[in-house]
Design a protein around this motif. Structure first.
Motif, short mmCIF file in Angstrom:
data_model
loop_
_atom_site.label_atom_id
_atom_site.label_comp_id
_atom_site.label_asym_id
_atom_site.label_seq_id
_atom_site.Cartn_x
_atom_site.Cartn_y
_atom_site.Cartn_z
N MET A 1 0.84 -1.18 0.00
CA MET A 1 0.00 0.00 0.00
C MET A 1 0.89 1.24 0.00
SD MET A 1 -3.16 0.84 2.49
CE MET A 1 -2.68 1.98 3.75
N ALA A 2 0.58 2.18 -0.84
CA ALA A 2 1.35 3.42 -0.93
C ALA A 2 1.07 4.31 0.26
CB ALA A 2 1.00 4.14 -2.22
N SER A 3 2.10 4.97 0.75
CA SER A 3 1.91 5.88 1.87
C SER A 3 1.42 7.23 1.36
CB SER A 3 3.21 6.05 2.66
OG SER A 3 4.19 6.63 1.84
N GLN A 4 0.69 7.92 2.20
CA GLN A 4 0.17 9.22 1.83
C GLN A 4 0.95 10.30 2.57
OE1 GLN A 4 -4.01 9.27 2.71
NE2 GLN A 4 -4.53 8.19 0.83
N ILE A 5 1.19 11.40 1.87
CA ILE A 5 1.85 12.55 2.49
C ILE A 5 0.88 13.71 2.46
CG2 ILE A 5 3.76 14.19 2.32
CD1 ILE A 5 5.36 12.03 0.91
N LEU A 6 0.62 14.30 3.61
CA LEU A 6 -0.27 15.46 3.69
C LEU A 6 0.43 16.67 3.08
CD1 LEU A 6 -1.58 14.92 7.32
CD2 LEU A 6 -2.76 14.40 5.17
N PRO A 7 -0.33 17.63 2.57
CA PRO A 7 0.27 18.81 1.91
C PRO A 7 1.30 19.54 2.77
CG PRO A 7 -2.07 18.75 1.47
CD PRO A 7 -1.79 17.65 2.46
N LEU A 8 0.99 19.74 4.05
CA LEU A 8 1.95 20.46 4.91
C LEU A 8 3.21 19.64 5.14
CD1 LEU A 8 -0.32 22.17 7.57
CD2 LEU A 8 0.92 23.22 5.68
N GLU A 9 3.10 18.32 5.17
CA GLU A 9 4.28 17.47 5.30
C GLU A 9 5.18 17.61 4.08
OE1 GLU A 9 3.83 13.34 7.04
OE2 GLU A 9 1.74 13.85 6.58
N LEU A 10 4.57 17.64 2.90
CA LEU A 10 5.33 17.78 1.67
C LEU A 10 6.07 19.11 1.64
CD1 LEU A 10 6.18 16.78 -1.11
CD2 LEU A 10 4.07 17.76 -2.02
N ILE A 11 5.37 20.18 2.02
CA ILE A 11 6.01 21.50 2.04
C ILE A 11 7.13 21.52 3.07
CG2 ILE A 11 5.65 23.96 2.49
CD1 ILE A 11 2.75 23.51 1.45
N ASP A 12 6.91 20.90 4.22
CA ASP A 12 7.94 20.84 5.26
C ASP A 12 9.18 20.10 4.75
OD1 ASP A 12 8.77 21.42 7.99
OD2 ASP A 12 8.62 19.26 8.33
N ARG A 13 8.99 19.05 3.97
CA ARG A 13 10.12 18.30 3.40
C ARG A 13 10.87 19.11 2.35
NH1 ARG A 13 7.97 12.09 2.60
NH2 ARG A 13 7.36 11.76 4.77
N CYS A 14 10.24 20.14 1.82
CA CYS A 14 10.87 20.97 0.78
C CYS A 14 11.74 22.09 1.36
CB CYS A 14 9.80 21.58 -0.11
SG CYS A 14 8.95 20.37 -1.13
N ILE A 15 11.71 22.30 2.67
CA ILE A 15 12.54 23.35 3.25
C ILE A 15 14.00 23.08 2.93
CG2 ILE A 15 13.33 24.37 5.43
CD1 ILE A 15 10.49 24.06 6.48
N GLY A 16 14.66 24.08 2.40
CA GLY A 16 16.06 23.96 2.00
C GLY A 16 16.23 23.53 0.55
N SER A 17 15.12 23.26 -0.13
CA SER A 17 15.15 22.82 -1.53
C SER A 17 14.56 23.89 -2.44
CB SER A 17 14.34 21.53 -1.71
OG SER A 17 14.86 20.51 -0.91
N ARG A 18 14.82 23.73 -3.74
CA ARG A 18 14.25 24.63 -4.74
C ARG A 18 12.77 24.34 -4.91
NH1 ARG A 18 16.89 29.01 -5.90
NH2 ARG A 18 16.13 29.06 -8.02
N ILE A 19 12.00 25.41 -5.13
CA ILE A 19 10.56 25.27 -5.33
C ILE A 19 10.11 26.33 -6.32
CG2 ILE A 19 9.93 26.74 -3.37
CD1 ILE A 19 7.64 24.69 -2.82
N TRP A 20 9.14 25.99 -7.12
CA TRP A 20 8.53 26.90 -8.09
C TRP A 20 7.15 27.23 -7.56
CZ3 TRP A 20 6.96 24.82 -13.58
CH2 TRP A 20 6.39 25.83 -14.34
#
Length: 104
Positions: free
Chosen positions: A1-20
């Motif tokens: 079963m695939a795991s789900q990532i909530l929107p805020l979790e995804l954004i939190d994981r993007c801290i320090g990374s490039r984003i458009w």
């Protein structure tokens, strides 16, 4: 079963990374995500989940090493900025790991 990532979790994981970030108006931003208003967003998420519309709420973001793209009648204009604060009410779409419209 695939795991789900909530929107805020995804954004939190993007801290320090490039984003458009695509805005509702004719502007787009690319940069390194420094942070977002986690406390306000968590409060709004809880409040909206009680009301029944938890999928849409603003998330203010701080980016560094930014390029702002603006669509004008003469074409696309780009401006380099050291840092910027984006109002979440105007954010339309987030593309993690992207360098923006020039990469697309």
């Amino acid at each position: 079963m695939a795991s789900q990532i909530l929107p805020l979790e995804l954004i939190d994981r993007c801290i320090g990374s490039r984003i458009w970030v695509v805005m509702k108006n004719d502007r787009e931003f690319t940069g390194t995500l420094l942070g977002f208003d986690d406390f306000v967003s968590e409060f709004l998420h809880h409040l909206l989940s009680v009301v029944g519309n938890a999928s849409s709420f603003p998330i203010d973001m701080v980016l560094e090493d930014v390029i702002e793209y603006e669509i004008t009648p003469k074409g696309r204009k780009s401006t380099k900025l050291a840092q910027t604060l984006l109002n979440g009410n105007n954010i339309c779409m987030l593309v993690p790991g992207s360098d923006g419209p020039e990469q697309a």
